[in-house]
Design an enzyme around this catalytic site. Structure first.
Site, short mmCIF file in Angstrom:
data_model
loop_
_atom_site.label_atom_id
_atom_site.label_comp_id
_atom_site.label_asym_id
_atom_site.label_seq_id
_atom_site.Cartn_x
_atom_site.Cartn_y
_atom_site.Cartn_z
N SER A 149 15.39 59.79 -32.43
CA SER A 149 16.75 60.21 -32.75
C SER A 149 16.94 60.12 -34.26
O SER A 149 16.31 59.29 -34.93
CB SER A 149 17.76 59.28 -32.07
N TYR A 162 21.54 51.13 -30.91
CA TYR A 162 20.79 52.36 -30.62
C TYR A 162 19.87 52.68 -31.79
O TYR A 162 18.68 52.97 -31.60
CB TYR A 162 21.78 53.50 -30.37
N1 LIG Z 1 21.77 63.90 -26.43
C1 LIG Z 1 21.59 63.86 -27.73
O1 LIG Z 1 22.36 64.43 -28.53
C2 LIG Z 1 20.41 63.14 -28.30
C3 LIG Z 1 20.21 63.12 -29.68
C4 LIG Z 1 19.08 62.47 -30.20
C5 LIG Z 1 18.19 61.86 -29.35
N2 LIG Z 1 18.43 61.85 -28.01
C6 LIG Z 1 17.45 61.20 -27.15
O2 LIG Z 1 16.90 62.19 -26.28
C7 LIG Z 1 16.63 61.60 -25.02
C8 LIG Z 1 17.34 62.39 -23.90
O3 LIG Z 1 18.74 62.45 -24.16
P1 LIG Z 1 19.75 63.07 -23.08
O4 LIG Z 1 21.02 63.32 -23.77
O5 LIG Z 1 19.09 64.17 -22.33
O6 LIG Z 1 19.93 61.80 -22.12
P2 LIG Z 1 20.58 61.67 -20.66
O7 LIG Z 1 21.40 60.43 -20.66
O8 LIG Z 1 21.22 62.94 -20.23
O9 LIG Z 1 19.27 61.43 -19.75
C9 LIG Z 1 18.49 60.30 -19.91
C10 LIG Z 1 17.72 60.06 -18.63
O10 LIG Z 1 16.96 58.84 -18.78
C11 LIG Z 1 17.07 58.10 -17.57
N3 LIG Z 1 16.90 56.67 -17.79
C12 LIG Z 1 17.75 55.83 -18.42
N4 LIG Z 1 17.28 54.57 -18.35
C13 LIG Z 1 16.11 54.64 -17.67
C14 LIG Z 1 15.16 53.66 -17.27
N5 LIG Z 1 15.33 52.35 -17.53
N6 LIG Z 1 14.07 54.07 -16.58
C15 LIG Z 1 13.90 55.38 -16.28
N7 LIG Z 1 14.77 56.34 -16.62
C16 LIG Z 1 15.87 55.97 -17.31
C17 LIG Z 1 18.49 58.40 -17.07
O11 LIG Z 1 18.65 58.10 -15.69
C18 LIG Z 1 18.62 59.87 -17.41
O12 LIG Z 1 18.18 60.68 -16.34
C19 LIG Z 1 17.06 60.15 -25.10
O13 LIG Z 1 15.92 59.37 -25.43
C20 LIG Z 1 18.05 60.14 -26.25
O14 LIG Z 1 18.12 58.89 -26.87
C21 LIG Z 1 19.50 62.49 -27.48
#
Ligand SMILES: NC(=O)c1ccc[n+]([C@@H]2O[C@H](COP(=O)([O-])OP(=O)(O)OC[C@H]3O[C@@H](n4cnc5c(N)ncnc54)[C@H](O)[C@@H]3O)[C@@H](O)[C@H]2O)c1
Length: 218
Positions: A149, A162
């Site tokens: 991120s 985070y």
């Molecule tokens: N959404 C954003 O704008 C953004 C920006 C930068 C980075 N990210 C990173 O990208 C990745 C995906 O983001 P997203 O928005 O699609 O997230 P999201 O919350 O929609 O999905 C995350 C998934 O991870 C699963 N998860 C959480 N804890 C878990 C665990 N202990 N074991 C197994 N699975 C687990 C959840 O059940 C969920 O299905 C994340 O790592 C997030 O930090 C997201």
């Protein structure tokens, strides 16, 4: 969802995706399946993860399995990745998408909040990478893609825990880099480079260019 033509670019690739039940992980499972990969989707959310995997399998005809795993549980991760590699006949790629956020300034972050973030974003990255590396070692090649991120690269106000855990996660794979290539940050990988271009949140679902380029050379 709009129809996209499959080019079969990932035919024969054996891929594990964590966080595959929703969000970017779900989009990646869908896109990789559409391109012909055999995928194991892992997530904590069993009902949703299984339903999504079944739907994608029916839609694409690709081999998609779901495995209910908590990435912060080292033993569970090692078992699930080893079983997946057995079923798939090897492991070419790990896409470690699972991640969690607590939007709180440092002074308000509780011990439970911090443990939660550490467990998924940092320990989860270490455990999934270790397990995947173990599964890739016999073939001597593979790709590990961890979702980072901006918050892990630059401090962002209100995201202390985070930022700390995403920054730590970006250092975990440094040791593997000479042996298994790794894209530490979503923007370094085609699959997630567009993560912020749709509605500011979702990826386009295009497969990662590094994965398409073939196995890493040692
Ligand atoms: N959404 C954003 O704008 C953004 C920006 C930068 C980075 N990210 C990173 O990208 C990745 C995906 O983001 P997203 O928005 O699609 O997230 P999201 O919350 O929609 O999905 C995350 C998934 O991870 C699963 N998860 C959480 N804890 C878990 C665990 N202990 N074991 C197994 N699975 C687990 C959840 O059940 C969920 O299905 C994340 O790592 C997030 O930090 C997201």
């Amino acid at each position: 969802m709009s129809e996209q033509k499959s080019l079969g670019q990932l035919a024969g690739r054996r891929i594990v995706v964590t966080g595959g039940a929703q969000g970017m992980g779900e989009s990646i499972v869908r896109a990789f399946a559409r391109e012909g990969a055999s995928v194991v989707s892992m997530d904590l959310k069993e009902d949703r993860g299984r339903a999504v995997a079944d739907e994608i399998a029916a839609e694409t005809g690709s081999r998609i399995r779901f495995s209910a795993v908590d990435v912060s549980d080292r033993a569970a991760v090692f078992t699930a990745v080893a079983e997946s590699a057995d079923r798939l006949g090897g492991l070419d790629v790990l896409v470690n998408v699972a991640g969690v956020q607590r939007a709180r300034p440092a002074e308000e972050l509780t011990e439970a909040d911090f443990d939660f973030l550490l467990g998924v974003n940092l320990r989860g990255t270490l455990y999934t990478n270790q397990a995947a590396f173990t599964a890739m070692k016999p073939a001597g090649s593979g790709h590990i893609i961890n979702f980072g991120s901006d918050a892990g690269m630059t401090a962002i106000r209100g995201l202390a825990g985070y930022s700390a855990t995403k920054g730590g996660g970006a250092r975990v794979d440094a040791d593997d880099r000479p042996r298994v290539r790794s894209a530490r940050h979503p923007r370094q990988c085609g699959g997630a480079r567009h993560a912020h271009t749709d509605d500011g949140r979702r990826p386009t679902g295009r497969p990662c260019r590094r994965v398409l380029q073939g196995p890493a050379r040692r």
